[in-house]
Design a protein around this motif. Structure first.
Motif, short mmCIF file in Angstrom:
data_model
loop_
_atom_site.label_atom_id
_atom_site.label_comp_id
_atom_site.label_asym_id
_atom_site.label_seq_id
_atom_site.Cartn_x
_atom_site.Cartn_y
_atom_site.Cartn_z
N THR A 391 0.80 -1.23 0.00
CA THR A 391 0.00 0.00 0.00
C THR A 391 0.83 1.28 0.00
OG1 THR A 391 -1.88 -1.08 1.06
CG2 THR A 391 -1.76 1.31 1.28
N PRO A 392 1.85 1.43 0.84
CA PRO A 392 2.62 2.69 0.82
C PRO A 392 3.19 3.02 -0.56
CG PRO A 392 3.13 1.46 2.78
CD PRO A 392 2.30 0.55 1.92
N ASP A 393 3.67 2.00 -1.28
CA ASP A 393 4.23 2.25 -2.60
C ASP A 393 3.14 2.65 -3.59
OD1 ASP A 393 6.36 2.22 -4.61
OD2 ASP A 393 5.33 0.45 -5.40
N LEU A 395 0.34 4.17 -2.86
CA LEU A 395 -0.07 5.54 -2.54
C LEU A 395 0.97 6.56 -3.02
CD1 LEU A 395 -1.61 5.20 1.04
CD2 LEU A 395 -2.80 5.40 -1.15
N ALA A 396 2.25 6.19 -2.93
CA ALA A 396 3.31 7.10 -3.39
C ALA A 396 3.21 7.31 -4.89
CB ALA A 396 4.68 6.53 -3.00
N ARG A 399 0.33 9.58 -5.49
CA ARG A 399 0.72 10.94 -5.09
C ARG A 399 1.55 11.62 -6.18
NH1 ARG A 399 4.17 15.01 -4.64
NH2 ARG A 399 4.09 16.16 -2.69
N ALA A 438 -6.53 7.13 3.55
CA ALA A 438 -5.43 8.08 3.71
C ALA A 438 -5.91 9.52 3.82
CB ALA A 438 -4.46 7.95 2.54
N LEU A 464 -1.70 12.40 1.55
CA LEU A 464 -1.10 11.18 1.00
C LEU A 464 0.33 11.01 1.52
CD1 LEU A 464 -2.42 11.24 -2.68
CD2 LEU A 464 -2.98 9.56 -0.91
N ASP A 465 1.07 12.10 1.62
CA ASP A 465 2.43 12.03 2.16
C ASP A 465 2.41 11.49 3.59
OD1 ASP A 465 3.73 12.94 -0.09
OD2 ASP A 465 3.69 15.06 0.53
N VAL A 468 1.51 7.70 3.57
CA VAL A 468 2.63 6.86 3.11
C VAL A 468 3.57 6.60 4.27
CG1 VAL A 468 4.68 6.77 1.65
CG2 VAL A 468 2.48 7.49 0.69
N ALA A 472 3.76 2.88 6.14
CA ALA A 472 5.03 2.18 5.96
C ALA A 472 5.46 1.47 7.23
CB ALA A 472 6.12 3.14 5.50
#
Length: 476
Positions: A391-393, A395-396, A399, A438, A464-465, A468, A472
């Protein structure tokens, strides 16, 4: 003849649903014909009337936009006028002083009951040809009674119930002024209706018993051949259990419906249909009500209040409302939730997106709070279900794609989300739901493109930042 109606609430509590319907019927009947609608506050009951209740009535009438013509009349400001009329009735022999005590009058009624007769005052102090009256007792302040006709009939020409005929022998000699000089309800109403040239009296059918008494007083004032008002006694509203609508059914003051997020137009639409119909049409604008409403087509039987039907009507009005027409109510609800100083354009934008998916304006306001309040935590159950190691990747990537957009539109934002989903060969839900969590903190919001448009570019990227970084550290 100019049609003139009146709404005359007693300020002993909030304006309830039945009163609001009466006000609406009266307003529609007058306005549809270019007539006048009078607002009169019947506040002679000083023990139960309060300034707070008066204001609650005025607030409700303003919110419903049932605008009255001319000044607001208050009965407590008309006592001199009532005294003048009472003096005239006494001088004309149409009223008289009565020194009987309350206990004596009750004894008269009990005696009548024992004989199987109508329990009423026996006329001890009523002047009659050849009758010698008792000497007035010392130290007793008399009440003033109206000399009701001793024979004949009183006919109520009722637009809802048809003609109702009452024998005058059934009627008491009504007290029109108490021993302390204050006038009584039934008397004040007659003087007011006469002075204000009320042509049509629309009110609840709980007043039917008062009407023949009021007609007789009015005839005494204006003569037998003058034109009497036309009456329309509308039936009561019942709860789902068939009993009179009350607090136990959720019957509350009109302004509570505002607090719950109902639109005034929707409430009026629902109320007009409680006892009246125009074919099978369910949804009416104010203009359509004015065009089609006819007091003579109000049904004679009681109506049942259905909260679910009211909610449906409200939802339909939300759907068809222009976004700018919802700004005022949305602003009011947001302010109650602590969100203020939002400009009209922003509120109209919110309304345009939210109005098709909400049942009330309160729901609209509550589901828009994420726009104005920072995300300080993420709903644990939603995170556990939707946030995975990838998920973090994802969302990045979203973004970065959003940051490169030339214009911030729903279509452009949606295209970025779809592209990230395709590039990573994952379903849209694997991307969209983490985005929703998010930027809002939870799994429920408008569509992703609408949600991002409402938030705006800078706020979306910042949230979003933050997500992430937060996700993470989540176990994947």
């Amino acid at each position: 003849m100019t049609i003139t109606t009146r709404f005359a609430p007693s300020p002993t509590g909030y304006l309830h649903i039945g009163g609001a319907r009466t006000a609406l019927y009266s307003w529609l009947h007058a306005k549809a014909s270019g007539g006048r609608f009078v607002l009169r506050i019947e506040d002679t009951d000083r023990e139960r009337s309060t300034d707070e209740a008066v204001q609650a009535i005025l607030d409700a009438m303003e919110w419903l936009d049932l605008e009255h013509d001319g000044e607001i009349y208050y009965q407590t400001k008309r006592f001199d006028r009532y005294a003048e009329v009472i003096d005239w009735l006494l001088a004309e022999g149409k009223a008289y002083r009565c020194y009987s005590t309350a206990e004596e009058v009750e004894a008269m009624r009990e005696a009548a009951r024992a004989k199987g007769e109508k329990p009423k005052y026996d006329g001890t102090w009523r002047p009659m040809p050849g009758k010698t009256l008792p000497e007035p007792p010392e130290g007793v302040d008399p009440v003033i009674r109206f000399a009701t006709p001793l024979d004949g009939e009183t006919v109520i020409h009722d637009l809802v119930k048809g003609d109702i005929t009452i024998s005058n022998t059934e009627l008491d000699d009504l007290v029109i002024a108490r021993a302390d000089g204050t006038p009584t309800y039934n008397f004040c109403v007659v003087v007011d209706d006469m002075d204000m040239a009320i042509s049509h009296i629309i009110r609840g059918d709980d007043h039917v018993n008062n009407t023949p008494r009021q007609i007789n007083i009015l005839k005494a004032l204006i003569g037998d051949f003058a034109e009497l008002p036309v009456y329309a006694h509308v039936p009561m509203i019942l709860g789902p259990d068939g009993k009179r609508l009350s607090k136990r059914h959720g019957a509350v003051g009109v302004m509570r419906y505002r607090e719950e997020g109902f639109l005034p137009e929707a409430l009026l639409n629902y109320l007009v249909r409680l006892g009246w119909a125009h074919g099978d049409q369910e949804i009416f604008t104010r203009e359509q009500m004015l065009e089609h409403f006819d007091i003579e087509h109000v049904q004679g039987g009681a109506s049942t209040f259905d909260p679910d039907k009211l909610l449906w009507v409200n939802q339909e009005h939300l759907k068809m409302a222009a976004p700018e027409d919802l700004v005022g109510e949305l602003r009011w609800h947001l302010a109650r939730l602590g969100i203020e100083d939002v400009d009209d354009t922003r509120l109209a934008e919110i309304a345009a997106i939210q109005k098709g998916r909400c049942k009330t304006v309160l729901e609209m306001a509550e589901q828009t709070l994420f726009v104005f309040q920072p995300v300080t935590e993420y709903e644990p159950k939603a995170v556990k279900k939707h946030v995975k190691a990838a998920t973090p990747d994802l969302l990045a990537q979203v973004r970065d794609g959003l940051a490169k957009l030339d214009e911030w539109t729903g279509e452009a934002a949606s295209a970025v989300v779809k592209q990230v989903s395709a590039d990573n060969e994952v379903g849209m839900g694997k991307v969209a739901q983490p985005i929703r969590i998010a930027v809002t903190g939870g799994p429920v919001s408008p569509s992703i493109d609408d949600t991002l448009v409402l938030l705006g570019r800078d706020e979306t990227l910042a949230r979003l930042d933050a997500a992430v970084a937060a996700f993470a550290s989540e176990p994947g």
